[in-house]
Scaffold this motif. Structure first.
Motif, PDB file in Angstrom:
ATOM      1  N   GLN A   1       0.805  -1.221   0.000  1.00  0.00           N
ATOM      2  CA  GLN A   1       0.000   0.000   0.000  1.00  0.00           C
ATOM      3  C   GLN A   1       0.841   1.276   0.000  1.00  0.00           C
ATOM      4  O   GLN A   1       0.450   2.282  -0.573  1.00  0.00           O
ATOM      5  CB  GLN A   1      -0.935   0.011   1.209  1.00  0.00           C
ATOM      6  CG  GLN A   1      -1.943  -1.139   1.230  1.00  0.00           C
ATOM      7  CD  GLN A   1      -2.744  -1.258  -0.052  1.00  0.00           C
ATOM      8  OE1 GLN A   1      -2.535  -2.191  -0.838  1.00  0.00           O
ATOM      9  NE2 GLN A   1      -3.625  -0.320  -0.278  1.00  0.00           N
ATOM     10  N   HIS A   2       2.005   1.238   0.670  1.00  0.00           N
ATOM     11  CA  HIS A   2       2.771   2.470   0.885  1.00  0.00           C
ATOM     12  C   HIS A   2       4.214   2.395   0.389  1.00  0.00           C
ATOM     13  O   HIS A   2       4.951   3.376   0.553  1.00  0.00           O
ATOM     14  CB  HIS A   2       2.784   2.811   2.383  1.00  0.00           C
ATOM     15  CG  HIS A   2       1.421   2.982   2.971  1.00  0.00           C
ATOM     16  ND1 HIS A   2       0.542   3.968   2.574  1.00  0.00           N
ATOM     17  CD2 HIS A   2       0.773   2.263   3.941  1.00  0.00           C
ATOM     18  CE1 HIS A   2      -0.578   3.867   3.266  1.00  0.00           C
ATOM     19  NE2 HIS A   2      -0.468   2.850   4.101  1.00  0.00           N
TER      20      HIS A   2
ATOM     21  N   ALA B   1       1.142   9.748   5.793  1.00  0.00           N
ATOM     22  CA  ALA B   1      -0.291   9.439   5.865  1.00  0.00           C
ATOM     23  C   ALA B   1      -0.530   8.215   6.744  1.00  0.00           C
ATOM     24  O   ALA B   1      -1.470   8.196   7.555  1.00  0.00           O
ATOM     25  CB  ALA B   1      -0.850   9.207   4.465  1.00  0.00           C
ATOM     26  N   PHE B   2       0.308   7.210   6.596  1.00  0.00           N
ATOM     27  CA  PHE B   2       0.187   6.018   7.420  1.00  0.00           C
ATOM     28  C   PHE B   2       0.464   6.329   8.888  1.00  0.00           C
ATOM     29  O   PHE B   2      -0.290   5.929   9.776  1.00  0.00           O
ATOM     30  CB  PHE B   2       1.149   4.938   6.915  1.00  0.00           C
ATOM     31  CG  PHE B   2       1.346   3.805   7.881  1.00  0.00           C
ATOM     32  CD1 PHE B   2       0.291   2.970   8.216  1.00  0.00           C
ATOM     33  CD2 PHE B   2       2.588   3.573   8.459  1.00  0.00           C
ATOM     34  CE1 PHE B   2       0.458   1.923   9.117  1.00  0.00           C
ATOM     35  CE2 PHE B   2       2.769   2.532   9.362  1.00  0.00           C
ATOM     36  CZ  PHE B   2       1.701   1.709   9.694  1.00  0.00           C
TER      37      PHE B   2
ATOM     38  N   ARG C   1      -2.316   7.909  10.801  1.00  0.00           N
ATOM     39  CA  ARG C   1      -3.462   7.040  11.056  1.00  0.00           C
ATOM     40  C   ARG C   1      -3.250   6.128  12.263  1.00  0.00           C
ATOM     41  O   ARG C   1      -4.181   5.535  12.788  1.00  0.00           O
ATOM     42  CB  ARG C   1      -3.729   6.193   9.806  1.00  0.00           C
ATOM     43  CG  ARG C   1      -5.200   6.018   9.478  1.00  0.00           C
ATOM     44  CD  ARG C   1      -5.398   5.294   8.160  1.00  0.00           C
ATOM     45  NE  ARG C   1      -5.410   6.212   7.046  1.00  0.00           N
ATOM     46  CZ  ARG C   1      -4.575   6.170   6.011  1.00  0.00           C
ATOM     47  NH1 ARG C   1      -3.645   5.244   5.953  1.00  0.00           N
ATOM     48  NH2 ARG C   1      -4.669   7.036   5.030  1.00  0.00           N
TER      49      ARG C   1
ATOM     50  N   PHE D   1      -8.040   0.741   9.889  1.00  0.00           N
ATOM     51  CA  PHE D   1      -7.233   0.390   8.722  1.00  0.00           C
ATOM     52  C   PHE D   1      -7.988  -0.465   7.705  1.00  0.00           C
ATOM     53  O   PHE D   1      -7.383  -0.928   6.742  1.00  0.00           O
ATOM     54  CB  PHE D   1      -5.955  -0.338   9.154  1.00  0.00           C
ATOM     55  CG  PHE D   1      -4.994   0.548   9.892  1.00  0.00           C
ATOM     56  CD1 PHE D   1      -4.247   1.500   9.209  1.00  0.00           C
ATOM     57  CD2 PHE D   1      -4.849   0.446  11.258  1.00  0.00           C
ATOM     58  CE1 PHE D   1      -3.369   2.326   9.888  1.00  0.00           C
ATOM     59  CE2 PHE D   1      -3.981   1.266  11.947  1.00  0.00           C
ATOM     60  CZ  PHE D   1      -3.232   2.214  11.262  1.00  0.00           C
TER      61      PHE D   1
ATOM     62  N   ALA E   1     -10.356   0.327   5.360  1.00  0.00           N
ATOM     63  CA  ALA E   1     -10.438   0.897   4.009  1.00  0.00           C
ATOM     64  C   ALA E   1      -9.069   1.090   3.377  1.00  0.00           C
ATOM     65  O   ALA E   1      -8.882   0.831   2.183  1.00  0.00           O
ATOM     66  CB  ALA E   1     -11.193   2.220   4.055  1.00  0.00           C
ATOM     67  N   SER E   2      -8.096   1.529   4.185  1.00  0.00           N
ATOM     68  CA  SER E   2      -6.792   1.871   3.611  1.00  0.00           C
ATOM     69  C   SER E   2      -5.856   0.678   3.459  1.00  0.00           C
ATOM     70  O   SER E   2      -4.935   0.716   2.649  1.00  0.00           O
ATOM     71  CB  SER E   2      -6.101   2.924   4.489  1.00  0.00           C
ATOM     72  OG  SER E   2      -5.830   2.393   5.784  1.00  0.00           O
ATOM     73  N   LEU E   3      -6.102  -0.400   4.214  1.00  0.00           N
ATOM     74  CA  LEU E   3      -5.139  -1.500   4.212  1.00  0.00           C
ATOM     75  C   LEU E   3      -5.782  -2.860   3.987  1.00  0.00           C
ATOM     76  O   LEU E   3      -5.438  -3.570   3.031  1.00  0.00           O
ATOM     77  CB  LEU E   3      -4.379  -1.496   5.547  1.00  0.00           C
ATOM     78  CG  LEU E   3      -3.181  -2.448   5.671  1.00  0.00           C
ATOM     79  CD1 LEU E   3      -2.099  -2.086   4.658  1.00  0.00           C
ATOM     80  CD2 LEU E   3      -2.610  -2.390   7.097  1.00  0.00           C
TER      81      LEU E   3
END
Length: 219
Positions: free
Chosen positions: A68-69, A78-79, A82, A125, A127-129
């Motif tokens: 993802q990053h 951004a991570f 969060r 996490f 949605a993002s991960l």
């Protein structure tokens, strides 16, 4: 009795009181000393399953973060924003401490505590991960919506963290449901790699030590 008295002085009456309490409710052949010895054997036998479980689950999570990053995910702003940051044991604090000592991502992965990895498996996490990445890094987890699977993994990691902490602090574990602990370890490892779980099952001693518990068959 003199030998036990010496052991009691060496280990402390407070430490042995739990074992004495449990022994008092068992058959005459079960003593505080036998329970203490078994507890030590069980703790030692659990180190191999705990070792594999922690390494496997942190590598799975690190792989998801890298997808993802990118490989420099520990420095992704951004991570980091969060991450939970409400206490000294928070994931953000843990990451800041480790990244302050090294710039090598694999070394960071190896040095982050288990609480960091557990805190990744929270709904913040999804949605993002985990919705985009969970099936890729834990492809053998039960088929369910990623948020459901992630929640179950979070619970299993929490159980294993508690067990690991008790062992690390030389606390009694003989009243735990160690069969359930081993099942949680098995689920986590299998979700990442069934072959690694099979390796563990061929070589671990925890199941054998558990079967020899002095408390086996106790109501």
């Amino acid at each position: 009795m003199a030998a036990y008295d010496a052991l009691r002085r060496a280990l402390s009456a407070e430490r042995l009181s739990t074992y004495e309490r449990i022994a008092s409710a068992c058959s005459p052949g079960v003593t505080a000393e036998s329970l203490y010895l078994w507890n030590m054997r069980m703790c030692g036998a659990l180190m191999m399953p705990l070792h594999l479980c922690e390494v496997v689950i942190r590598n799975a999570a690190a792989s998801a973060l890298a997808r993802q990053h990118g490989p420099r995910w520990p420095w992704n702003d951004a991570f980091r924003r969060r991450l939970p940051a409400s206490s000294s044991a928070s994931a953000r604090t843990a990451l800041e401490l480790v990244t302050g000592r090294t710039t090598d991502t694999p070394e960071i992965v190896a040095n982050l505590p288990m609480v960091f990895w557990q805190q990744l498996f929270t709904c913040r996490f999804d949605a993002s991960l985990w919705i985009p990445a969970l099936s890729g890094v834990l492809r053998h987890a039960p088929s369910a919506h990623p948020s459901v699977t992630r929640k179950a993994i979070h619970a299993d990691i929490g159980r294993i963290r508690h067990l690991r902490n008790r062992i690390a602090h030389h606390e009694p574990i003989l009243e735990r449901d160690i069969g359930a602990d081993l099942a949680a370890i098995g689920r986590l490892i299998h979700a990442r790699c069934p072959h690694t779980l099979a390796l563990l099952q061929r070589h671990e001693r925890a199941t054998t030590v558990l079967a020899a518990s002095p408390l086996a068959g106790r109501p």
